[in-house]
Design a protein around this motif. Structure first.
Motif, mmCIF file in Angstrom:
data_model
loop_
_atom_site.group_PDB
_atom_site.id
_atom_site.type_symbol
_atom_site.label_atom_id
_atom_site.label_comp_id
_atom_site.label_asym_id
_atom_site.label_seq_id
_atom_site.Cartn_x
_atom_site.Cartn_y
_atom_site.Cartn_z
ATOM 1 N N ILE A 72 0.841 -1.202 0.000
ATOM 2 C CA ILE A 72 0.000 0.000 0.000
ATOM 3 C C ILE A 72 0.878 1.255 0.000
ATOM 4 N N ASP A 73 1.923 1.242 0.824
ATOM 5 C CA ASP A 73 2.895 2.355 0.800
ATOM 6 C C ASP A 73 3.381 2.618 -0.618
ATOM 7 N N THR A 74 3.821 1.536 -1.250
ATOM 8 C CA THR A 74 4.421 1.655 -2.576
ATOM 9 C C THR A 74 3.412 2.197 -3.583
ATOM 10 N N PHE A 75 2.195 1.666 -3.505
ATOM 11 C CA PHE A 75 1.147 2.130 -4.419
ATOM 12 C C PHE A 75 0.891 3.622 -4.219
ATOM 13 N N GLY A 76 0.778 4.025 -2.965
ATOM 14 C CA GLY A 76 0.529 5.439 -2.678
ATOM 15 C C GLY A 76 1.645 6.321 -3.229
ATOM 16 N N ARG A 77 2.860 5.852 -3.069
ATOM 17 C CA ARG A 77 4.018 6.635 -3.497
ATOM 18 C C ARG A 77 4.101 6.705 -5.016
ATOM 19 N N VAL A 78 3.954 5.575 -5.666
ATOM 20 C CA VAL A 78 4.158 5.527 -7.113
ATOM 21 C C VAL A 78 2.953 6.088 -7.878
ATOM 22 N N ALA A 79 1.761 5.593 -7.516
ATOM 23 C CA ALA A 79 0.595 5.968 -8.311
ATOM 24 C C ALA A 79 0.254 7.447 -8.157
ATOM 25 N N GLU A 129 10.174 2.144 -10.899
ATOM 26 C CA GLU A 129 9.273 2.196 -9.745
ATOM 27 C C GLU A 129 7.948 1.519 -10.069
ATOM 28 N N GLN A 130 7.451 1.784 -11.268
ATOM 29 C CA GLN A 130 6.215 1.141 -11.704
ATOM 30 C C GLN A 130 6.406 -0.378 -11.741
ATOM 31 N N ARG A 131 7.562 -0.801 -12.253
ATOM 32 C CA ARG A 131 7.823 -2.235 -12.343
ATOM 33 C C ARG A 131 7.885 -2.858 -10.957
ATOM 34 N N ALA A 132 8.559 -2.156 -10.025
ATOM 35 C CA ALA A 132 8.650 -2.675 -8.661
ATOM 36 C C ALA A 132 7.259 -2.810 -8.044
ATOM 37 N N LEU A 133 6.417 -1.815 -8.288
ATOM 38 C CA LEU A 133 5.044 -1.864 -7.775
ATOM 39 C C LEU A 133 4.287 -3.050 -8.371
ATOM 40 N N GLU A 134 4.381 -3.214 -9.691
ATOM 41 C CA GLU A 134 3.638 -4.298 -10.336
ATOM 42 C C GLU A 134 4.134 -5.669 -9.889
ATOM 43 N N THR A 135 5.441 -5.776 -9.701
ATOM 44 C CA THR A 135 6.002 -7.049 -9.247
ATOM 45 C C THR A 135 5.502 -7.375 -7.843
ATOM 46 N N LEU A 136 5.553 -6.391 -6.970
ATOM 47 C CA LEU A 136 5.117 -6.604 -5.588
ATOM 48 C C LEU A 136 3.619 -6.917 -5.542
ATOM 49 N N ALA A 137 2.842 -6.181 -6.344
ATOM 50 C CA ALA A 137 1.387 -6.403 -6.357
ATOM 51 C C ALA A 137 1.061 -7.794 -6.883
ATOM 52 N N ALA A 138 1.747 -8.200 -7.947
ATOM 53 C CA ALA A 138 1.499 -9.531 -8.515
ATOM 54 C C ALA A 138 1.882 -10.610 -7.507
ATOM 55 N N GLY A 139 3.046 -10.459 -6.910
ATOM 56 C CA GLY A 139 3.538 -11.471 -5.969
ATOM 57 C C GLY A 139 2.647 -11.608 -4.748
ATOM 58 N N LEU A 140 2.208 -10.475 -4.202
ATOM 59 C CA LEU A 140 1.366 -10.549 -3.003
ATOM 60 C C LEU A 140 -0.043 -10.998 -3.341
ATOM 61 N N LYS A 141 -0.492 -10.693 -4.546
ATOM 62 C CA LYS A 141 -1.788 -11.240 -4.979
ATOM 63 C C LYS A 141 -1.703 -12.771 -4.965
ATOM 64 N N VAL A 142 -0.636 -13.319 -5.512
ATOM 65 C CA VAL A 142 -0.458 -14.773 -5.526
ATOM 66 C C VAL A 142 -0.381 -15.325 -4.098
ATOM 67 N N PHE A 143 0.495 -14.728 -3.307
ATOM 68 C CA PHE A 143 0.704 -15.272 -1.955
ATOM 69 C C PHE A 143 -0.576 -15.189 -1.121
ATOM 70 N N ASN A 144 -1.261 -14.064 -1.190
ATOM 71 C CA ASN A 144 -2.466 -13.907 -0.380
ATOM 72 C C ASN A 144 -3.590 -14.832 -0.834
ATOM 73 N N ASN A 192 2.347 9.751 -8.008
ATOM 74 C CA ASN A 192 3.399 10.556 -8.623
ATOM 75 C C ASN A 192 3.458 10.263 -10.118
ATOM 76 N N PRO A 193 2.787 11.101 -10.916
ATOM 77 C CA PRO A 193 2.727 10.825 -12.363
ATOM 78 C C PRO A 193 4.119 10.782 -12.994
ATOM 79 N N GLY A 194 5.074 11.408 -12.354
ATOM 80 C CA GLY A 194 6.418 11.435 -12.941
ATOM 81 C C GLY A 194 7.310 10.301 -12.487
ATOM 82 N N HIS A 195 6.716 9.257 -11.929
ATOM 83 C CA HIS A 195 7.542 8.171 -11.396
ATOM 84 C C HIS A 195 8.319 7.459 -12.499
ATOM 85 N N ALA A 196 9.448 6.919 -12.099
ATOM 86 C CA ALA A 196 10.331 6.251 -13.060
ATOM 87 C C ALA A 196 9.772 4.875 -13.414
#
Lengths: 647, 647
Positions: free
Chosen positions: A364-371, A380-395, A373-377
């Protein structure tokens, strides 16, 4: 606790029960504790549970009405135009979904379809005028909508969707069409009964040129509910769960749609019939549009986590009161939770629920930070998507496994619908394959990890690669940020101690998790460099290795988050309990992979053999605090809705 | 096969498809192949599947009518008075349940309640006159009955049932009574709607003396369906599955029952009000009566196995036709089954389904031999009960895991009820906890194994024990009979080769399985001798060890059965395929416990690391024969009832 007798522990725990549960909950919910508490205070709990015997038609109607009740509180409304999205609102949209998941999961998924996906498509892919025209109706439920992406023939492979969105310059319109039977949009929520407008994904064709997948709004029913000409809608009928969600299929026979219904933030057709996009590369454009899916994945993971917490709360409370077999030397019978076998079912699962909860906070921290900020690198987007995908699987896979475990731990009572476990299990089942199939998402995680790896190692040839690896044995190639920095420091200390580290030494755990990840990434990268990348067989042969990399990466990320969560805890008792839970989580993970650690000389035989004893010991020590542990998971007891806990 | 290219394998397989599947099926069903084929020929397949959207009331009525259709074929009738039971009929009763499990599982469970449990109680516990009076009606469904054993307060601990059956000499009657709320009979099939007569278990009290648990027939409804005075019946309503079974609870308020309704084969009260039993020891009497439960456990395991085979057949056939993502270098998309990750989901599960099927055949052998011989020795009865309990656990937990795996392997389609997987999953869920909770049954298995062990080692003191163990290192303390003798010979050869044995060397597999079992039994026995047997904590601390012993014992028994099944196979191609499947089963089991084998120095690091590659290789080799493999499991494709396989 280990030096106290069982009785004194029970007494001490009884006196402290409420405070420990409360303190654990505050720590567990971390930076979002107040926001979640506010959500719980707002939650209309009356009538939150659906009668499981309700048939399809009634269940759908009940779900719609219940969603309206919830939406009236403002929940689900935190969907903003992408340009003006602020961190608070973005985070609130995730917390809303968690709160709604305390109740009937059909309602949660219907909210996800309506607010998150349909509303999210308008907010994320639409232009300003489209947002003004459609967003309010999507949020207040006056316009019920579908998110029509998946087709019968293409689910995971979205880039190959068959539906066409062809620009017709004569009418200045788009023609939406399903060329084949396999092109029908399937499993679409809100399609079978309630939806008026569908956000339809298809291949945009302008003047004979294909521009890749875009999204267009297509009216599918008028206000009276009549299906529009050219649109055919089918009903998937009864499902394994989520009976309140009206999933259906939609097929289009050259349906004409005004030009201004193309959600054209990333790709538009102007009055002269010219295609324009701010993103040149069609591949990158496609992935930018798909970026909108990330919120859905975070929500699904979060909802699955809440379902797990509900099940663990029910099963643990039942195991505390349910007795079976006389306790030797007494007239009383033994509570189920006193049996080691029962402790080993529930307590490691509770520990993992804590671990995943801390990781979700970080997501959630990461999403708040990245999403926000329209100018994010891009990384950062990739890190967010990786974390979101991984935690979706684990949860989601943990929800399926742990809710089933809870069902079985409650015996015959667990099978009665009035006790809620089977419905939770049936409803979360599909979480494993929607919003991204778990096996496919794990491959996405591995890809993210390897891309990271390539960035660190980029430019080295194969020989250089091996040399660099050899030089770095004993130090880390795992890139850690944020919560992971604390773990990194612990690892450095643990390395010095080597095999002399204690079983409860957090640095040893972090070190082992890191070794498992580092070695498996290194070896996969080496295999990939050696393989013929154009050969299906060569890449396919590594698929299990790829999945292993994704898992051990995520397992390390989860441990890092747990460590950071404990560090942030300010209550001494709660902190001590969290330490024990974290050790239980870590040792359970190590035990499950003991074969790997032994075969790769990361653990001695003696240590591997002793893991079981250590885990049993931790279970015994945590057992008297079991109720406080589930209180800490944050599901109010009065919301469990489980008949067997009523008296 | 490994030297052929994938294409030639496919072609060869296409030409041989039917013969290989047929030959595999004959081998798989072994001595019972003709009997099963006859059952399939008799099976009224029209209307075998229930509409999953059916509500509770309709589902119950449908299930009753469907059971009547099936019973008219004679299925379910093979329940005979215990005195005259012959081997053929005993075995037919098990095969009947398997065949009925090809269809709706509510019908199978209702048949199990009516024929197996209610009919079985009359046949097994009643006297000749009672059998004559009630058995025909139980079998032809003119008298619908309940098996009222479980109480709200006591499920696993049946010896502590609270219901009382008190002899009243004044009326020469029994008074059946539920003294507390927790005494109500719960989760009783046929109770909520259809049952007329209940076989009620309770504590028999005669003249103030308690004689332990006995069974009495209590009329609960008259012919018009009116509940009898003193009887209160409740409806459990909606459940996690098996909606066609009308489970309810029954409570008795001093219900008077004629003396001749006590099922008194093992304990009777005469006209003078004197209690008599042919079995002096109340404990032994109780367990003799419970012996009747063994058939139920065999049936549940067998039914779960059929459900698993149905799911694997559906998922494998779907994976063969479902494509996703373009195959590199071609215009075609790749079938799911070409992906290693998908192969690793389905093929080891198919291999395990074969393994458990061979073991089930052996259990049927044992049942036929023991139950048909009234003069059988106590250790034969114990061996039967141990095997039945263990295979009930293995089959039911595997059903839950593998049907879920199949559901997920079919993605969104797998979640649609019309494709049958979710209903199979929901219906078999409770198999894990009824007819004996799996965790409790595993303890029963371990107890059986340790009793065996004590017989072999009986009389040795603790020191003698250790010395004997030391002397016997390198030889076996595992008692093998029947199917196991072949495995024992293979082990002897493999020991000589030691670590030089090949991965596919069956002797090496059997040796490893034996080592795992032997070591864990030895160490548990040592711990038990050292522990204070009267201390709950001391015994409780070993519970996970006890469960491990039960599992590894059963795993070895299953491998032995697979080996014997291959040996009996007369078709060369089928035999070769079975060899590969058996290797896949064995290596998968070894991989799952690699940590144990490494920590206990039974396997080298290199060998443990190579397991994964070997398993992948086997999956690749078996993949082209996947359809034949599921054909071999014996579920006719036209009975799968899965909409996605229709076209």
């Amino acid at each position: 606790m280990s030096t106290m007798t069982a009785d004194s522990v029970v007494q001490e725990q009884r006196a402290d029960e409420a405070p420990l549960g409360t303190a654990l909950n505050a720590a567990f919910e971390g930076a979002y504790h107040e926001r979640r508490a506010a959500g719980r205070a707002l939650w209309p709990s009356e009538g939150m549970h659906r009668d499981p015997a309700m048939g399809l038609t009634d269940a759908r109607e009940w779900t719609l009405q219940r969603l309206k009740t919830i939406a009236r509180t403002g929940m689900g409304h935190s969907i903003q135009p992408a340009e003006s999205a602020d961190r608070d609102t973005l985070i609130q949209s995730l917390v809303d979904f968690e709160i709604i998941s305390y109740g009937d999961l059909s309602v949660a998924i219907k909210s996800g379809v309506q607010h998150g996906l349909f509303g999210g498509a308008i907010a994320g892919l639409g232009n300003e005028s489209q947002q003004q025209r459609f967003l309010d109706g999507a949020l207040d439920l006056t316009v019920l909508g579908c998110f029509a992406m998946t087709e019968l023939g293409h689910g995971s492979d979205v880039a190959s969707l068959e539906t066409t969105i062809t620009y017709d310059p004569d009418g200045d319109e788009f023609v939406v069409h399903s060329p084949k039977e396999s092109s029908a949009k399937t499993y679409i929520g809100n399609a079978a009964a309630h939806g008026h407008l569908a956000a339809v994904f298809g291949q945009l064709i302008v003047d004979g040129h294909q521009h890749g997948v875009h999204c267009i709004l297509v009216p599918i029913r008028d206000e009276s509910g009549t299906v529009q000409p050219g649109v055919t809608i089918g009903d998937h009928g009864h499902k394994g769960g989520l009976l309140g969600v009206d999933n259906g299929w939609i097929s289009f026979d050259s349906v004409r749609v005004p030009r201004d219904l193309l959600l054209d933030r990333f790709g538009s057709v102007d009055e002269q019939g010219h295609y324009r996009s701010s993103i040149e590369n069609p591949n990158r454009r496609f992935f930018t549009m798909l970026g909108a899916l990330v919120r859905g994945r975070i929500c699904i993971g979060g909802g699955a986590a809440v379902a797990t917490r509900r099940a663990l709360s029910i099963a643990t409370r039942y195991a505390e009161r349910r007795t079976q077999f006389r306790h030797p030397g007494t007239d009383a019978e033994t509570p189920l939770l006193d049996y080691l076998a029962h402790q080993r079912k529930l307590l490691p699962a509770i520990a993992r629920a804590y671990a995943l909860g801390f990781a979700q906070n970080e997501l959630i921290d990461t999403f708040g930070r990245v999403a926000a900020n329209p100018g994010h690198a891009p990384n950062e987007q990739r890190a967010l998507e990786t974390l979101a995908a991984g935690l979706k699987v684990f949860n989601t896979e943990f929800a399926n496994a742990s809710i089933q475990l809870c069902r079985e731990a409650c015996g015959g009572a667990g099978y009665m619908s009035e006790n809620r476990l089977t419905q939770l299990r049936a409803d979360t089942d599909v979480f494993a394959t929607f919003e991204g199939d778990n096996t496919v998402l794990l491959q996405l995680v591995a890809k993210g990890v390897l891309t990271n790896y390539r960035e660190v190692w980029g430019g080295l040839d194969r020989l250089g690669m091996v040399q660099a690896s050899a030089r770095l044995v004993g130090s880390s190639v795992i890139e850690r940020t944020g919560a992971g920095l604390l773990a990194e420091r612990l690892v450095t200390t643990a390395r010095r101690k080597g095999d002399a580290a204690a079983f409860y030494d957090r640095g040893w755990h972090a070190w082992m998790f890191e070794e498992r990840e580092r070695h498996s990434i290194d070896s996969l990268a080496r295999r990939m460099r050696a393989a013929d990348r154009d050969s299906f067989d060569a890449i396919n042969a590594m698929q299990d290795h790829v999945l292993f990399v994704a898992r051990v990466h995520m397992e390390r990320v989860v441990l890092d988050a747990f460590i950071a969560g404990i560090d942030a805890c300010t209550d001494a008792d709660a902190k001590q309990t969290l330490q024990e839970l974290c050790t239980l989580f870590a040792l359970t993970s190590l035990e499950a992979d003991a074969g790997w650690f032994l075969a790769h000389n990361r653990m001695s035989d003696a240590r591997a053999k002793a893991l079981r004893k250590q885990i049993n010991q931790l279970c015994r020590e945590l057992r008297p605090r079991a109720i406080a542990l589930v209180e800490g998971l944050g599901v109010p007891a009065q919301w469990l809705g489980s008949a067997m806990l009523d008296d």
